[in-house]
Design a protein around this motif. Structure first.
Motif, PDB file in Angstrom:
ATOM      1  N   PHE A 192     129.819   7.135  52.115  1.00  0.00           N
ATOM      2  CA  PHE A 192     130.684   7.023  53.287  1.00  0.00           C
ATOM      3  C   PHE A 192     131.756   8.106  53.256  1.00  0.00           C
ATOM      4  O   PHE A 192     132.173   8.562  52.182  1.00  0.00           O
TER       5      PHE A 192
ATOM      6  N   ALA B 239     135.404   5.325  53.049  1.00  0.00           N
ATOM      7  CA  ALA B 239     135.222   3.998  52.466  1.00  0.00           C
ATOM      8  C   ALA B 239     136.554   3.441  51.983  1.00  0.00           C
ATOM      9  O   ALA B 239     137.296   4.124  51.270  1.00  0.00           O
TER      10      ALA B 239
ATOM     11  N   ALA C  91     135.487  -1.526  49.542  1.00  0.00           N
ATOM     12  CA  ALA C  91     134.174  -1.404  50.189  1.00  0.00           C
ATOM     13  C   ALA C  91     133.094  -2.145  49.414  1.00  0.00           C
ATOM     14  O   ALA C  91     132.255  -2.836  50.003  1.00  0.00           O
TER      15      ALA C  91
ATOM     16  N   LYS D  97     132.300  -0.792  60.939  1.00  0.00           N
ATOM     17  CA  LYS D  97     133.549  -0.717  60.175  1.00  0.00           C
ATOM     18  C   LYS D  97     134.226   0.644  60.322  1.00  0.00           C
ATOM     19  O   LYS D  97     135.375   0.813  59.908  1.00  0.00           O
TER      20      LYS D  97
ATOM     21  N   TRP E 262     133.316   3.440  58.759  1.00  0.00           N
ATOM     22  CA  TRP E 262     133.434   4.070  57.451  1.00  0.00           C
ATOM     23  C   TRP E 262     132.890   5.503  57.426  1.00  0.00           C
ATOM     24  O   TRP E 262     133.078   6.218  56.442  1.00  0.00           O
TER      25      TRP E 262
END
Length: 323
Positions: free
Chosen positions: A232, A235, A239, A280, A282
């Motif tokens: 990511f 992150a 995470a 999310k 990310w």
């Protein structure tokens, strides 16, 4: 095409191979994989009628290695580990001699030798004396003599030994091409060679067959879980904890900036993991399933952790009608 049943070979008190059984069909390229001293060469010498087993038997093209050894030899092209060549002969004359011994008809014999020399790239030094060739060049001459009579079965012991990278690549491509119309058994300790050339593999260790299957199936049998690697851009610090809460996730580890997510074999969570990361925010950079290599399987099988693999392989062989 080749049927092996409970071959055992003893040298005094030492058992070189024990109850070795397998079957190879036409068009199969079977890799005989094992550490040094595992019994690969002994098995090949028995199949080519160079030595007799202590017990057990084998058939090639339906012919028994005991009762019909001459017929078996006619069906086989053999490249032994140490290539026995007439070092005082020129390459082309030697191959013509081998072709005559192997029953290649006089009419067309020279054309056949020229074809084989071109396939194995020994035409570049056809008039050289064999004793003056490099070790790699002699290996190629050995491969040429093994196929000069176009046998239906090829048994190759370390066929790419001593070849440079370019020659190795050419030899592997030749083996793959020959495998379309021939049955091939080759021994090697080079794991990458098995993966690139063979459609089936036997792992032998301590003189006993530990597993018989395709390279992919052996890898899958070893694996206890799927592993998906994620990277990511943004992150958060928690995470890993968030990923562990997803349904189907068994474990999450961080490794070199990546997240290794373990899941059960029957749950493909790649789509769910990708959607989770995107939602999310990310910044998903990488998502890929980590494959267990044949090297991993080989190490696992030959290090004593074989009970489950042997059982699974035996079951697969019974279902597929192979030994």
């Amino acid at each position: 095409m080749v049927e092996v049943e409970q071959l055992t070979k003893k040298y005094g008190e030492v058992t070189a191979i024990k109850d070795v059984s397998f079957r190879v069909e036409r068009g199969d390229i079977l890799g005989f994989l094992g550490p040094n001293g595992a019994g690969k060469t002994t098995t090949m010498r028995i199949l080519t009628c160079f030595m007799a087993p202590t017990s057990g038997t084998a058939r090639v093209g339906g012919y028994d290695i005991f009762k019909d050894s001459l017929e078996v030899r006619r069906l086989i092209g053999y490249l032994p580990e140490g290539v026995p060549l007439y070092r005082d002969m020129a390459v082309r004359k030697y191959l013509l001699y081998c072709a005559a011994l192997r029953g290649v008809p006089r009419r067309g014999r020279e054309d056949r030798v020229d074809e084989v020399m071109a396939k194995t790239h020994v035409d570049e030094f056809a008039d050289k004396i064999i004793g003056k060739l490099s070790k790699g060049q002699r290996q190629r001459v050995g491969l040429a003599q093994a196929i000069v009579h176009d046998p239906p079965v090829l048994i190759l012991d370390e066929p790419t030994a001593s070849l440079d990278p370019a020659q190795t690549r050419e030899a592997r491509e030749l083996i793959r091409t020959l495998g379309k119309d021939h049955t091939i058994i080759l021994s090697t300790h080079i794991l990458a060679e098995v993966s690139m050339v063979c459609n089936r593999v036997i792992i032998i260790d301590g003189g006993e067959v530990k597993a018989v299957d395709t390279p992919d199936n052996l890898s899958r049998q070893i694996r206890q879980s799927d592993v998906i690697q994620l990277r990511f851009k943004r992150a958060p610090s928690d995470a890993a904890q968030q990923l562990r809460k997803l349904k189907g996730v068994q474990r999450v580890q961080q490794q070199d900036g990546a997240f290794m997510v373990e899941t059960s074999l029957d749950a493909d969570l790649r789509e769910e993991l990708a959607a989770f990361a995107v939602n999310k925010g990310w910044g998903l950079l990488e998502l890929r399933r980590m494959e267990l290599s044949l090297e991993d399987a080989f190490i696992e099988i030959t290090s004593g952790h074989v009970e489950r693999i042997v059982a699974a392989s035996s079951e697969a062989r019974q279902e597929g009608g192979t030994d």
